[in-house]
Structure formats: structure tokens, C-alpha cells
Design an enzyme around this catalytic site. Sequence first.
Site, mmCIF file in Angstrom:
data_model
loop_
_atom_site.group_PDB
_atom_site.id
_atom_site.type_symbol
_atom_site.label_atom_id
_atom_site.label_comp_id
_atom_site.label_asym_id
_atom_site.label_seq_id
_atom_site.Cartn_x
_atom_site.Cartn_y
_atom_site.Cartn_z
ATOM 1 C CE LYS A 1 -3.087 2.893 2.580
ATOM 2 N NZ LYS A 1 -3.533 3.297 3.913
ATOM 3 N N GLY B 1 -8.131 9.087 10.032
ATOM 4 C CA GLY B 1 -8.393 9.120 11.468
ATOM 5 C C GLY B 1 -9.477 10.076 11.913
ATOM 6 C CB ALA C 1 -8.519 7.650 5.051
ATOM 7 N N GLY C 2 -11.215 7.715 6.846
ATOM 8 C CA GLY C 2 -12.381 8.538 7.136
ATOM 9 C C GLY C 2 -13.583 7.805 7.673
ATOM 10 C CG ASN D 1 -5.682 1.364 12.306
ATOM 11 O OD1 ASN D 1 -5.325 0.202 12.472
ATOM 12 N ND2 ASN D 1 -5.341 2.327 13.150
ATOM 13 C CB THR D 2 -8.851 5.559 13.551
ATOM 14 O OG1 THR D 2 -7.524 5.828 13.095
ATOM 15 C CG2 THR D 2 -9.109 6.340 14.820
#
Length: 260
Positions: free
Chosen positions: A103, A164, A190-191, A212-213
Site C-alpha cells: 500500500k 483518522g 480513510a475517514g 483502522n481508527t
Amino acid sequence: MTELNNDSWTVAGRTFTSRLIVGTGKYKDFAQNAAAVEASGAEIVTVAVRRVNIADPNQPTLQDHIDPKKITYLPNTAGCFTAEEAIRTLRLAREAGGWDLVKLEVLGEAKTLYPDMRETLKATETLANEGFHPMVYCVDDPIAAKQLEDAGAVAIMPLGAPIGSGLGIQNRVTIRLIVEGAKVPVLVDAGVGTPSDAAVGMELGCDGILMNTAIAEAKDPIRMARAMKLAVEAGRHGYLAGRMAKRRYADPSSPLAGLI
């Protein structure tokens, strides 16, 4: 039901059944991370080469908890701000673990963590020429997405919102345009903050969701991982089923003719 349960996707010649990719950062420890991966059903995990120990046997390693023979490791270039940094990082990853499916993310600056598309495109071309298969984090721009694909990206990964942030997908129109124009897999990266965000991405026709977050910082990461798994599956089925047409006015479910 067999057809519904055999909905796989392929990237760089590798086929997966789970459309959820999860990260390996921000967890309390490797054990919690491993439990979340299991609950999510993910078959790919992203690994920040510069932050997660994947090579030093004298320190606790991610491989002790998440078996790379069962789960595909996707080394990423988190924290890189130039093409040169990102390329060097992934060359080291290949030396350490033999990974070629990677990635790529090249960030423009630290406040927004938005990608620097000029550096990202440069790195994509170099990595592809060196035999890597880069899955590339990018802005939600259909023109930039096509340029990355032409440069050798094996997957396009537009941000839904800043990394995040948990804000959810901010521009459904451009994500949909990227999906319609791409000949390689498209994954929102993301987001995502909630399961409904993940479902939206899948309803737009994306091949998968990376997060992830949203899981790691949940009050109950294991339960959230399970929720995200179900949301991605629901969104995918919703996309394949084809949504009803939108109407300006009400349309009764039961016919009005022939009333008693």
C-alpha cells in the site's frame, strides 16, 4: 445462498472473500489487534513498515499474533512525505518479508494527511517498474485515479475523509465516478467512523473498505470489528441487489384500486 456467499474480489492476481481490510495501529496491544482481525473476518491487514516491528526477533512482533501464513500482510508507507521515502520503505519491506503487494501513501503535510498526488504518481510509476503491485491511497478525484491506474496501480484507494477523522464519506459523487471509470479494484481508504459509513462505501460500488481508527479507538474494538464486517457485507449485498428508484412523492405499497 451459495452465490451470495461466494462473492470474491481479486487484486494483482490474488483472490479474497472478505472486502474489509483492517490496520494494525492504535490498538492496546498485539493481542487485542489479533482479536479484532478475527472478529472482522479480514484477510488482509495493513502494516506500517516504519512503526510496527515486523523484522526484529528480539522484540515483540506482529507475526507472533497475526499469522502471515493465514492473513495477507500489506506493508504501507505511513509517515512518508516524499516519493523517495516511500520507495525506500517498500524496498526494505520486500527485503524483510518478500512482500510485493503493498500500500502506497505519500502525504503532503502533517495537518490534513492528504496525499501529495505528484509524489504519489512518481512513486507509483517507480514501484510498478520495479515489480511491486501498489495499492494506492489518493484524493477522491477521478482524473487522478485514472492517472494512477495508467501508472501501474493495482488498486485505487480514495479517501472518504481525512485519515483518522471518522467523518465518513464526504463526497459520494466523486467516489462513484472513480468506481465507474476504474478497471482495477476501488477501496475507500480513510475517514470511516461507523458501520453505516462502511455500508455507504460499499453501496457506491466500491470493492472494499480499509479502516483502522474506527475499530482501534472504539470503546469495544472487538464488537466494532464485528459490526464493520456485517456492514461491509450488507452494503455489498445492497449494491448488487440494486436500490429502488427515488421518487419525489409517495407511492403506496398496496394498490389503491379495488378498495372495499
